[in-house]
Design a protein around this motif. Structure first.
Motif, mmCIF file in Angstrom:
data_model
loop_
_atom_site.group_PDB
_atom_site.id
_atom_site.type_symbol
_atom_site.label_atom_id
_atom_site.label_comp_id
_atom_site.label_asym_id
_atom_site.label_seq_id
_atom_site.Cartn_x
_atom_site.Cartn_y
_atom_site.Cartn_z
ATOM 1 N N LYS A 54 0.811 -1.223 0.000
ATOM 2 C CA LYS A 54 0.000 0.000 0.000
ATOM 3 C C LYS A 54 0.842 1.269 0.000
ATOM 4 O O LYS A 54 0.327 2.353 -0.285
ATOM 5 C CB LYS A 54 -0.909 0.038 1.253
ATOM 6 N N SER A 152 -8.209 -1.047 3.079
ATOM 7 C CA SER A 152 -8.756 -0.963 1.719
ATOM 8 C C SER A 152 -7.660 -1.270 0.701
ATOM 9 O O SER A 152 -6.482 -0.975 0.921
ATOM 10 C CB SER A 152 -9.339 0.428 1.484
ATOM 11 N N ASN A 154 -6.093 -0.220 -1.831
ATOM 12 C CA ASN A 154 -5.610 0.883 -2.659
ATOM 13 C C ASN A 154 -4.253 1.335 -2.145
ATOM 14 O O ASN A 154 -3.907 1.096 -0.987
ATOM 15 C CB ASN A 154 -6.592 2.067 -2.594
ATOM 16 N N SER A 160 -10.654 4.489 -2.025
ATOM 17 C CA SER A 160 -10.857 3.059 -1.786
ATOM 18 C C SER A 160 -11.618 2.419 -2.940
ATOM 19 O O SER A 160 -12.606 2.975 -3.408
ATOM 20 C CB SER A 160 -11.638 2.861 -0.491
ATOM 21 N N GLU A 190 -16.252 3.398 3.767
ATOM 22 C CA GLU A 190 -15.632 2.628 4.842
ATOM 23 C C GLU A 190 -16.579 2.406 6.034
ATOM 24 O O GLU A 190 -17.553 3.154 6.204
ATOM 25 C CB GLU A 190 -14.381 3.353 5.349
ATOM 26 N N TRP A 247 -7.162 6.076 3.273
ATOM 27 C CA TRP A 247 -6.101 5.269 3.876
ATOM 28 C C TRP A 247 -5.905 4.003 3.103
ATOM 29 O O TRP A 247 -5.139 3.192 3.350
ATOM 30 C CB TRP A 247 -6.435 4.975 5.338
HETATM 31 MG MG MG Z 1 -8.464 2.631 3.390
#
Ligand code: MG
Ligand code: AMP
Length: 247
Positions: A54, A152, A154, A160, A190, A247
């Motif tokens: 990530k 997530s 991404n 996301s 989320e 995030w």
């Molecule tokens: Mg996230």
């Protein structure tokens, strides 16, 4: 994509995903909120791989996803037994929230059991935990028979993903990740995160699909802004003004 290029990520079945998790690998899978990038919550080396995949800052803590037992009557699920290996303290408010909203898009931050890895909590004495409602995620978790950490799917700082195509696009040319395709995510934002680790007041850490107003009306539990003494009213927090997580 040109006709002679192949996608780097392949579509796979649940059994292959489970095997990859057991082997310490990373997988991507759908939940009702967004697609997750998952690793075995008991494998520190696997968890470390998520940070590099990530590009996420080290010590940023992860959410542990747990299986809801396969029961016809979901109100009969014994969430306390399910949480016991992961947390050291369960307040009455916590039990009210899990009985009302799990499985579903509500994450709770609770005092952790000592066995929970520092790699996933960022060294904190708390752990964030939820039971997702998506049938594919539940089947995956039941077959895996353990917790899965899954931020997530991404790169850090990006929106996301809410479809398998989003996930493939996000990591294309970088990582050959398994993508378990479950179609578009129903919720698309989320999970709400509530901190109950103080044992006193419930504090909102991240707005999401479950609003403080809904939580108050269904459970009587007031949700406070962190560091704020004033509770959030029923009408001043809606999911429509919730930002998409980065995030
Ligand atoms: Mg996230
Ligand atoms: P993500 O996994 O990227 O959807 O986001 C996880 C979110 O949960 C982050 O905003 C974290 O700060 C939060 N989180 C996870 N574990 C904890 C914890 N132990 N205490 C407080 N926040 C947490």
């Amino acid at each position: 994509m040109s006709s002679d290029s192949k996608p780097l990520q392949s579509s796979v079945g649940i059994n292959e995903v489970v095997q990859t998790l057991r082997d310490g690998g990373l997988v991507t899978f759908p939940t009702e909120t967004v697609y997750g990038l998952g690793a075995d919550a008991k494998n520190p080396e696997a968890i470390k791989k998520i940070f590099s995949a990530k590009g996420r800052p080290l010590r940023h803590p992860f959410i542990v996803h747990l299986a809801a037992p396969d029961k016809f009557d979901q109100s009969q699920i014994d969430w306390v037994a399910l949480l016991a290996p992961w947390v050291s303290d369960l307040s009455e408010d916590t039990i009210k929230l899990v009985n009302t909203f799990w499985p579903g898009p509500l994450t709770l931050v609770l005092k952790k059991d000592q066995s929970v890895l520092n790699e996933l909590t960022g060294g904190q004495n708390t752990v964030a935990i939820r039971a997702p409602a998506h049938p594919i995620t539940q089947e995956l978790l039941r077959k895996f028979k353990g917790g899965i950490v899954a931020p997530s799917a991404n790169r850090f700082g990006k929106a996301s993903p809410t479809s398998a195509a989003d996930v493939r696009h996000e990591f294309e040319g970088m990582l050959d990740l398994m993508v378990l395709d479950g179609g578009d995510c129903e919720v698309g934002i989320e999970s709400t995160i509530i901190d109950l680790s103080s044992g006193d007041k419930a504090a909102l850490l991240r707005p999401g699909a479950r609003t403080p107003g809904e939580i108050l009306s269904k459970t009587g539990v007031k949700v406070y802004l962190p560091g704020d003494i004033k509770s959030i009213g029923v009408d001043n927090q809606t999911s429509s003004d919730t930002p998409k997580g980065i995030w």
